[in-house]
Motif scaffolding. Structure first.
Motif, PDB file in Angstrom:
ATOM      1  N   VAL A 201       0.823  -1.208   0.000  1.00  0.00           N
ATOM      2  CA  VAL A 201       0.000   0.000   0.000  1.00  0.00           C
ATOM      3  C   VAL A 201       0.857   1.258   0.000  1.00  0.00           C
ATOM      4  CG1 VAL A 201      -1.628   1.384   1.367  1.00  0.00           C
ATOM      5  CG2 VAL A 201      -2.031  -1.066   1.038  1.00  0.00           C
ATOM      6  N   ILE A 202       1.880   1.275   0.883  1.00  0.00           N
ATOM      7  CA  ILE A 202       2.705   2.490   0.996  1.00  0.00           C
ATOM      8  C   ILE A 202       3.996   2.387   0.179  1.00  0.00           C
ATOM      9  CG2 ILE A 202       1.769   3.034   3.264  1.00  0.00           C
ATOM     10  CD1 ILE A 202       4.325   1.987   4.511  1.00  0.00           C
ATOM     11  N   ASN A 203       4.179   1.232  -0.497  1.00  0.00           N
ATOM     12  CA  ASN A 203       5.303   1.040  -1.414  1.00  0.00           C
ATOM     13  C   ASN A 203       6.668   1.225  -0.738  1.00  0.00           C
ATOM     14  OD1 ASN A 203       6.354   0.366  -3.931  1.00  0.00           O
ATOM     15  ND2 ASN A 203       6.549   2.518  -4.552  1.00  0.00           N
ATOM     16  N   THR A 204       6.825   0.609   0.431  1.00  0.00           N
ATOM     17  CA  THR A 204       8.117   0.619   1.120  1.00  0.00           C
ATOM     18  C   THR A 204       8.206  -0.600   2.015  1.00  0.00           C
ATOM     19  OG1 THR A 204       9.586   1.822   2.616  1.00  0.00           O
ATOM     20  CG2 THR A 204       7.234   1.999   3.033  1.00  0.00           C
ATOM     21  N   MET A 205       9.425  -1.114   2.195  1.00  0.00           N
ATOM     22  CA  MET A 205       9.609  -2.318   3.004  1.00  0.00           C
ATOM     23  C   MET A 205       9.591  -2.015   4.497  1.00  0.00           C
ATOM     24  SD  MET A 205       9.680  -4.833   0.957  1.00  0.00           S
ATOM     25  CE  MET A 205      10.333  -6.138   1.995  1.00  0.00           C
ATOM     26  N   GLU A 206      10.041  -0.828   4.868  1.00  0.00           N
ATOM     27  CA  GLU A 206      10.128  -0.478   6.293  1.00  0.00           C
ATOM     28  C   GLU A 206       8.882   0.282   6.733  1.00  0.00           C
ATOM     29  OE1 GLU A 206      13.383   1.203   9.486  1.00  0.00           O
ATOM     30  OE2 GLU A 206      13.919   0.218   7.612  1.00  0.00           O
ATOM     31  N   LEU A 207       8.232  -0.233   7.740  1.00  0.00           N
ATOM     32  CA  LEU A 207       7.003   0.366   8.245  1.00  0.00           C
ATOM     33  C   LEU A 207       7.272   1.155   9.528  1.00  0.00           C
ATOM     34  CD1 LEU A 207       4.650  -2.724   7.755  1.00  0.00           C
ATOM     35  CD2 LEU A 207       5.116  -0.867   6.149  1.00  0.00           C
ATOM     36  N   GLY A 208       6.281   1.917   9.950  1.00  0.00           N
ATOM     37  CA  GLY A 208       6.426   2.716  11.156  1.00  0.00           C
ATOM     38  C   GLY A 208       6.176   1.923  12.418  1.00  0.00           C
ATOM     39  N   ASN A 209       6.585   2.467  13.553  1.00  0.00           N
ATOM     40  CA  ASN A 209       6.427   1.787  14.837  1.00  0.00           C
ATOM     41  C   ASN A 209       4.953   1.482  15.147  1.00  0.00           C
ATOM     42  OD1 ASN A 209       9.167   1.910  15.229  1.00  0.00           O
ATOM     43  ND2 ASN A 209       9.095   3.743  16.504  1.00  0.00           N
ATOM     44  N   ILE A 210       4.091   2.447  14.904  1.00  0.00           N
ATOM     45  CA  ILE A 210       2.670   2.258  15.199  1.00  0.00           C
ATOM     46  C   ILE A 210       2.088   1.145  14.326  1.00  0.00           C
ATOM     47  CG2 ILE A 210       0.385   3.325  15.092  1.00  0.00           C
ATOM     48  CD1 ILE A 210       1.665   5.972  15.811  1.00  0.00           C
ATOM     49  N   THR A 211       2.515   1.085  13.070  1.00  0.00           N
ATOM     50  CA  THR A 211       2.028   0.043  12.160  1.00  0.00           C
ATOM     51  C   THR A 211       2.436  -1.339  12.641  1.00  0.00           C
ATOM     52  OG1 THR A 211       2.149   1.551  10.278  1.00  0.00           O
ATOM     53  CG2 THR A 211       2.040  -0.806   9.791  1.00  0.00           C
ATOM     54  N   TYR A 212       3.723  -1.515  13.000  1.00  0.00           N
ATOM     55  CA  TYR A 212       4.188  -2.802  13.519  1.00  0.00           C
ATOM     56  C   TYR A 212       3.396  -3.190  14.769  1.00  0.00           C
ATOM     57  CZ  TYR A 212       8.308  -2.886  10.457  1.00  0.00           C
ATOM     58  OH  TYR A 212       9.147  -2.937   9.368  1.00  0.00           O
ATOM     59  N   PHE A 213       3.151  -2.218  15.645  1.00  0.00           N
ATOM     60  CA  PHE A 213       2.430  -2.478  16.887  1.00  0.00           C
ATOM     61  C   PHE A 213       0.997  -2.930  16.596  1.00  0.00           C
ATOM     62  CE2 PHE A 213       0.047  -1.476  20.717  1.00  0.00           C
ATOM     63  CZ  PHE A 213       0.918  -1.846  21.738  1.00  0.00           C
ATOM     64  N   LEU A 285       4.053  -5.363  21.267  1.00  0.00           N
ATOM     65  CA  LEU A 285       5.342  -4.782  21.649  1.00  0.00           C
ATOM     66  C   LEU A 285       6.492  -5.692  21.229  1.00  0.00           C
ATOM     67  CD1 LEU A 285       6.873  -2.518  23.022  1.00  0.00           C
ATOM     68  CD2 LEU A 285       6.528  -3.679  25.228  1.00  0.00           C
ATOM     69  N   MET A 286       6.273  -7.003  21.297  1.00  0.00           N
ATOM     70  CA  MET A 286       7.304  -7.951  20.893  1.00  0.00           C
ATOM     71  C   MET A 286       7.634  -7.806  19.418  1.00  0.00           C
ATOM     72  SD  MET A 286       7.689 -11.090  19.143  1.00  0.00           S
ATOM     73  CE  MET A 286       6.154 -12.005  19.243  1.00  0.00           C
ATOM     74  N   PHE A 287       6.602  -7.748  18.558  1.00  0.00           N
ATOM     75  CA  PHE A 287       6.836  -7.614  17.123  1.00  0.00           C
ATOM     76  C   PHE A 287       7.516  -6.282  16.801  1.00  0.00           C
ATOM     77  CE2 PHE A 287       3.616 -11.002  16.274  1.00  0.00           C
ATOM     78  CZ  PHE A 287       4.408 -11.770  15.452  1.00  0.00           C
ATOM     79  N   LEU A 288       7.085  -5.224  17.476  1.00  0.00           N
ATOM     80  CA  LEU A 288       7.700  -3.913  17.257  1.00  0.00           C
ATOM     81  C   LEU A 288       9.179  -3.953  17.616  1.00  0.00           C
ATOM     82  CD1 LEU A 288       7.856  -0.856  16.821  1.00  0.00           C
ATOM     83  CD2 LEU A 288       6.831  -0.557  19.093  1.00  0.00           C
TER      84      LEU A 288
END
Length: 311
Positions: A201-213, A285-288
């Protein structure tokens, strides 16, 4: 890269260490919630109040330190368990992701189940010991185990369980645990699917902290709702030290029937609110933490590799 290299590569090791570290950090933060969850699961006479009320009740009756009772054995078990799981899951992905023809979610589910089976067989004795230590000295509203044994620590617990109950009692709850491999498998399948979807969707491999959480929380919610009754049975089996007495150490299916017959169907979901709050927040929190540690280590390793090439 050959299959053996992918299974025993530094990347697999980094993922395993990051997963173990992330799980320890998350469990430490939310450990009181796990204490409340376990009390509700194993104590049949304790009323299923809200998480907040259970924690206040424990504080009033036993003091603040009781909320972190058994922290070290739990963290030790969790570290070993998640290291094994992440290592197997990431190793299998690295070895077979390009050769299997199934869709990615099915691959993730299969890898998760295989990793879960290996994890259960290797680490169940540690979970049995940490459950005993975590509940040692607790004043239950009902008599759950006969003649409670006092354990001085992890090694002493291993010795006494083997001597008094037999070697194989260290694998109490293995059947329910093997049935529960679907929990982390579903969790990882949903997590990976949501992660890949968001990356597209956002066309990037690295996501933000809130997204991972958030995706970690959603993945764990789905997995927990699907497998919670088996988790209740698992906790009872791990804590039981009285053989077949009172039907506590039954086979998994028999215990499910016994609980429904004795306490009603909804008793299988006793403590679900506490479990959801605890496990969802912990998993999120673990995944983040896992994603951030792994990304940082790989970034550092790429920089070092670049420097070496330019020298």
């Amino acid at each position: 890269m050959s299959g053996s290299e992918s299974l025993f590569s530094y990347k697999t090791m980094v993922h395993a260490l990051a997963g173990a570290t992330g799980s320890m950090a998350a469990m430490t933060v939310f450990f009181p919630l796990d204490t409340a969850r376990l009390r509700l699961q194993v104590d049949d006479e304790r009323q299923a109040k809200s998480t907040f009320h259970i924690i206040l009740e424990i504080l009033k009756q036993e003091g603040y330190t009781s909320l972190y009772k058994g922290w070290f054995p739990v963290i030790s078990s969790l570290c070993c368990s998640n290291f094994v799981y992440f290592y197997c899951f990431q190793g299998l992905q690295a070895k077979y992701v390009l050769t299997l023809t199934e869709s990615k979610p099915i691959k993730d589910l299969i890898f998760g189940i295989i990793a879960g089976v290996i994890n259960v067989l290797v680490t169940t004795p540690m979970w049995v010991v940490n459950t005993r230590l975590k509940l040692q000295g607790v004043k239950f509203k009902s008599e759950i185990s006969n003649k409670p044994t006092y354990y001085k620590g992890i090694l002493d617990a291993f010795k006494k369980i083997i001597r008094e109950e037999g070697f194989w009692s260290l694998w109490n709850g293995t059947v329910s645990s093997l049935m529960l491999v679907g929990n982390p498998a579903i969790q990882f399948m949903v997590y990976q699917a949501l992660k890949r979807w968001r990356q597209r969707v956002i066309n990037t491999m690295e996501l933000g902290n809130i997204t991972y959480f958030l995706i970690g929380a959603m993945a764990k919610t789905v997995a927990t709702l699907a497998t919670y009754p088996l988790q209740v049975v698992q906790s009872k089996q791990r804590f039981s030290n009285q053989g077949e007495k009172k039907g506590v150490s039954m086979k998994t299916i028999d215990m499910l029937k016994h609980i429904v017959r004795t306490h009603g169907f909804w008793h299988l979901y006793k403590g679900l609110e506490t479990k959801l709050i605890q496990t969802v927040l912990t998993a999120a929190l673990m995944f983040l933490t896992y994603e951030r540690i792994a990304a940082t280590v790989f970034r550092i390793m790429r920089l070092e590799s670049t420097v070496k090439k330019t020298v």
